[in-house]
Design a protein around this motif. Structure first.
Motif, short mmCIF file in Angstrom:
data_model
loop_
_atom_site.label_atom_id
_atom_site.label_comp_id
_atom_site.label_asym_id
_atom_site.label_seq_id
_atom_site.Cartn_x
_atom_site.Cartn_y
_atom_site.Cartn_z
N UNK A 241 0.83 -1.21 0.00
CA UNK A 241 0.00 0.00 0.00
C UNK A 241 0.86 1.25 0.00
N UNK A 242 1.94 1.24 0.76
CA UNK A 242 2.83 2.40 0.80
C UNK A 242 3.50 2.62 -0.54
N UNK A 243 3.90 1.55 -1.22
CA UNK A 243 4.55 1.71 -2.51
C UNK A 243 3.57 2.19 -3.57
N UNK A 244 2.33 1.75 -3.50
CA UNK A 244 1.32 2.21 -4.45
C UNK A 244 1.02 3.68 -4.21
N UNK A 245 0.87 4.08 -2.96
CA UNK A 245 0.55 5.48 -2.68
C UNK A 245 1.71 6.40 -3.02
N UNK A 246 2.95 5.91 -2.95
CA UNK A 246 4.09 6.75 -3.28
C UNK A 246 4.23 6.92 -4.79
N UNK A 247 3.48 6.14 -5.56
CA UNK A 247 3.54 6.25 -7.01
C UNK A 247 2.52 7.26 -7.54
N UNK A 248 1.87 7.99 -6.66
CA UNK A 248 0.87 8.97 -7.07
C UNK A 248 1.51 10.05 -7.94
N UNK B 184 -0.42 9.17 -17.25
CA UNK B 184 -0.39 7.93 -16.45
C UNK B 184 -1.64 7.81 -15.59
N UNK B 185 -2.35 8.90 -15.40
CA UNK B 185 -3.58 8.87 -14.60
C UNK B 185 -4.70 8.22 -15.42
N UNK B 186 -5.53 7.39 -14.78
CA UNK B 186 -6.62 6.75 -15.52
C UNK B 186 -7.60 7.77 -16.07
N UNK B 187 -7.94 7.60 -17.35
CA UNK B 187 -8.89 8.50 -17.99
C UNK B 187 -8.29 9.79 -18.51
N UNK B 188 -6.96 9.96 -18.35
CA UNK B 188 -6.30 11.18 -18.81
C UNK B 188 -5.43 10.84 -20.01
N UNK B 189 -5.85 11.37 -21.16
CA UNK B 189 -5.05 11.24 -22.37
C UNK B 189 -4.33 12.54 -22.64
N UNK B 190 -3.72 12.68 -23.81
CA UNK B 190 -2.96 13.90 -24.13
C UNK B 190 -3.79 15.18 -24.05
N UNK C 105 -5.06 8.32 -7.38
CA UNK C 105 -3.73 8.22 -7.97
C UNK C 105 -3.09 9.58 -8.20
N UNK C 106 -3.80 10.64 -7.88
CA UNK C 106 -3.29 12.00 -8.04
C UNK C 106 -3.03 12.59 -6.66
N UNK C 107 -2.06 13.49 -6.61
CA UNK C 107 -1.74 14.16 -5.35
C UNK C 107 -1.31 15.59 -5.63
N UNK C 108 -1.40 16.43 -4.62
CA UNK C 108 -0.86 17.78 -4.70
C UNK C 108 0.29 17.94 -3.72
N UNK C 109 0.55 16.90 -2.96
CA UNK C 109 1.59 16.94 -1.93
C UNK C 109 2.96 16.69 -2.54
#
Length: 99
Positions: free
Chosen positions: A17-24, A37-43, A82-86
């Protein structure tokens, strides 16, 4: 399940879980290609996110993505975890081990 095996199992889950959250993806610093890389986000949506960021400044919260043209509740629900602002947490430097 034996209690030691349970501890190992839960430690493994916590590590995963920690490794997945660090991949945000940090939506304040990511390039257009990184945003795809975010789901649903294309160019096109990635370009819109960067344009929004340039016009309005850094995102205060991930929820603010809903203000970007083309990102509705459906897409937002796919990418919000999967997105973060931190800023990423930097690990303290470890001293070199002398041999």
């Amino acid at each position: 399940m034996h209690s030691t095996l349970k501890k190992i199992f839960f430690y493994g889950l916590a590590t995963l879980a920690a490794s997945v959250s660090s991949a945000a993806v940090n939506i304040n610093t990511a390039s257009e290609s990184e945003l795809t890389a975010l789901p649903g986000v294309g160019p096109a949506k990635a370009k819109a996110i960067v344009a929004y960021r340039k016009q309005h400044g850094n995102f205060k919260t991930v929820d603010e993505l809903k203000n970007v043209k083309g990102i509705g509740e459906g897409i937002f629900s796919k990418l919000r975890n999967e997105a973060t602002v931190a800023a990423p947490v930097k690990k303290a430097a470890q001293p070199a081990v002398k041999k």
